[in-house]
Design a protein around this motif. Sequence first.
Motif, PDB file in Angstrom:
ATOM      1  N   TYR A  47      31.160  61.495  -9.184  1.00 26.52           N
ATOM      2  CA  TYR A  47      32.481  60.972  -9.470  1.00 26.52           C
ATOM      3  C   TYR A  47      32.349  59.668 -10.248  1.00 26.52           C
ATOM      4  O   TYR A  47      31.524  58.821  -9.917  1.00 26.52           O
ATOM      5  CB  TYR A  47      33.245  60.725  -8.173  1.00 26.52           C
ATOM      6  CG  TYR A  47      33.483  61.987  -7.387  1.00 26.52           C
ATOM      7  CD1 TYR A  47      34.479  62.867  -7.759  1.00 26.52           C
ATOM      8  CD2 TYR A  47      32.702  62.304  -6.281  1.00 26.52           C
ATOM      9  CE1 TYR A  47      34.706  64.035  -7.062  1.00 26.52           C
ATOM     10  CE2 TYR A  47      32.916  63.463  -5.572  1.00 26.52           C
ATOM     11  CZ  TYR A  47      33.926  64.322  -5.964  1.00 26.52           C
ATOM     12  OH  TYR A  47      34.141  65.475  -5.268  1.00 26.52           O
ATOM     13  N   PRO A  48      33.178  59.475 -11.276  1.00 27.05           N
ATOM     14  CA  PRO A  48      33.116  58.219 -12.032  1.00 27.05           C
ATOM     15  C   PRO A  48      33.604  57.063 -11.158  1.00 27.05           C
ATOM     16  O   PRO A  48      34.444  57.256 -10.278  1.00 27.05           O
ATOM     17  CB  PRO A  48      34.054  58.452 -13.219  1.00 27.05           C
ATOM     18  CG  PRO A  48      34.961  59.546 -12.781  1.00 27.05           C
ATOM     19  CD  PRO A  48      34.191  60.383 -11.809  1.00 27.05           C
ATOM     20  N   PRO A  49      33.075  55.868 -11.389  1.00 32.35           N
ATOM     21  CA  PRO A  49      33.529  54.731 -10.582  1.00 32.35           C
ATOM     22  C   PRO A  49      35.003  54.447 -10.849  1.00 32.35           C
ATOM     23  O   PRO A  49      35.510  54.693 -11.944  1.00 32.35           O
ATOM     24  CB  PRO A  49      32.642  53.584 -11.047  1.00 32.35           C
ATOM     25  CG  PRO A  49      32.125  54.001 -12.371  1.00 32.35           C
ATOM     26  CD  PRO A  49      32.078  55.498 -12.358  1.00 32.35           C
ATOM     27  N   ASN A  50      35.672  53.938  -9.844  1.00 37.64           N
ATOM     28  CA  ASN A  50      37.088  53.636  -9.962  1.00 37.64           C
ATOM     29  C   ASN A  50      37.244  52.341 -10.759  1.00 37.64           C
ATOM     30  O   ASN A  50      36.920  51.252 -10.266  1.00 37.64           O
ATOM     31  CB  ASN A  50      37.711  53.499  -8.564  1.00 37.64           C
ATOM     32  CG  ASN A  50      39.215  53.476  -8.625  1.00 37.64           C
ATOM     33  OD1 ASN A  50      39.789  53.436  -9.705  1.00 37.64           O
ATOM     34  ND2 ASN A  50      39.837  53.513  -7.455  1.00 37.64           N
ATOM     35  N   GLU A  51      37.718  52.434 -11.985  1.00 34.88           N
ATOM     36  CA  GLU A  51      37.819  51.265 -12.866  1.00 34.88           C
ATOM     37  C   GLU A  51      38.950  50.339 -12.446  1.00 34.88           C
ATOM     38  O   GLU A  51      38.884  49.139 -12.682  1.00 34.88           O
ATOM     39  CB  GLU A  51      38.012  51.720 -14.311  1.00 34.88           C
ATOM     40  CG  GLU A  51      36.828  52.476 -14.857  1.00 34.88           C
ATOM     41  CD  GLU A  51      37.040  52.962 -16.266  1.00 34.88           C
ATOM     42  OE1 GLU A  51      38.057  52.592 -16.859  1.00 34.88           O
ATOM     43  OE2 GLU A  51      36.174  53.693 -16.759  1.00 34.88           O
ATOM     44  N   ALA A  53      39.792  49.419  -9.451  1.00 33.21           N
ATOM     45  CA  ALA A  53      39.336  48.528  -8.393  1.00 33.21           C
ATOM     46  C   ALA A  53      38.480  47.407  -8.975  1.00 33.21           C
ATOM     47  O   ALA A  53      38.457  46.296  -8.437  1.00 33.21           O
ATOM     48  CB  ALA A  53      38.554  49.298  -7.342  1.00 33.21           C
ATOM     49  N   ASP A  54      37.762  47.636 -10.069  1.00 34.08           N
ATOM     50  CA  ASP A  54      36.910  46.617 -10.667  1.00 34.08           C
ATOM     51  C   ASP A  54      37.730  45.555 -11.392  1.00 34.08           C
ATOM     52  O   ASP A  54      37.330  44.401 -11.468  1.00 34.08           O
ATOM     53  CB  ASP A  54      35.930  47.258 -11.652  1.00 34.08           C
ATOM     54  CG  ASP A  54      34.938  48.158 -10.956  1.00 34.08           C
ATOM     55  OD1 ASP A  54      34.754  48.003  -9.732  1.00 34.08           O
ATOM     56  OD2 ASP A  54      34.365  49.044 -11.622  1.00 34.08           O
ATOM     57  N   ASP A  55      38.882  45.915 -11.937  1.00 31.69           N
ATOM     58  CA  ASP A  55      39.678  44.973 -12.698  1.00 31.69           C
ATOM     59  C   ASP A  55      40.397  43.964 -11.824  1.00 31.69           C
ATOM     60  O   ASP A  55      40.598  42.816 -12.211  1.00 31.69           O
ATOM     61  CB  ASP A  55      40.724  45.732 -13.557  1.00 31.69           C
ATOM     62  CG  ASP A  55      40.058  46.589 -14.624  1.00 31.69           C
ATOM     63  OD1 ASP A  55      38.902  46.276 -14.976  1.00 31.69           O
ATOM     64  OD2 ASP A  55      40.688  47.551 -15.093  1.00 31.69           O
ATOM     65  N   GLU A  56      40.777  44.351 -10.623  1.00 36.73           N
ATOM     66  CA  GLU A  56      41.518  43.453  -9.741  1.00 36.73           C
ATOM     67  C   GLU A  56      40.560  42.572  -8.974  1.00 36.73           C
ATOM     68  O   GLU A  56      39.472  42.988  -8.602  1.00 36.73           O
ATOM     69  CB  GLU A  56      42.377  44.270  -8.778  1.00 36.73           C
ATOM     70  CG  GLU A  56      43.429  45.102  -9.504  1.00 36.73           C
ATOM     71  CD  GLU A  56      44.250  45.917  -8.529  1.00 36.73           C
ATOM     72  OE1 GLU A  56      44.199  45.639  -7.320  1.00 36.73           O
ATOM     73  OE2 GLU A  56      44.926  46.850  -9.000  1.00 36.73           O
ATOM     74  N   PRO A  57      40.957  41.284  -8.721  1.00 39.20           N
ATOM     75  CA  PRO A  57      40.062  40.377  -7.996  1.00 39.20           C
ATOM     76  C   PRO A  57      39.937  40.688  -6.544  1.00 39.20           C
ATOM     77  O   PRO A  57      40.620  41.246  -5.873  1.00 39.20           O
ATOM     78  CB  PRO A  57      40.712  39.004  -8.173  1.00 39.20           C
ATOM     79  CG  PRO A  57      42.056  39.210  -8.733  1.00 39.20           C
ATOM     80  CD  PRO A  57      42.126  40.636  -9.211  1.00 39.20           C
TER      81      PRO A  57
END
Length: 57
Positions: A47-51, A53-57
């Motif tokens: 599964y590709p990583p959830n992008e 979740a990475d954008d939010e602090p």
Amino acid sequence: MAVPKKKTSQSKRDKRRATWKRKAVLEAQKAISLGKSILTGRGNFVYPPNEEADDEP
């Protein structure tokens, strides 16, 4: 208008319908098998990583 010259025989009709239904049954079995493997965790899925979740602090 174009019309068929002869009536299609019942055996030809039944053979076509049986083939169509057999294909549908096989696809349904594949879908069930895939769903079961996903639920049990045995599938080889990446599964590709959830992008988001990475954008939010």
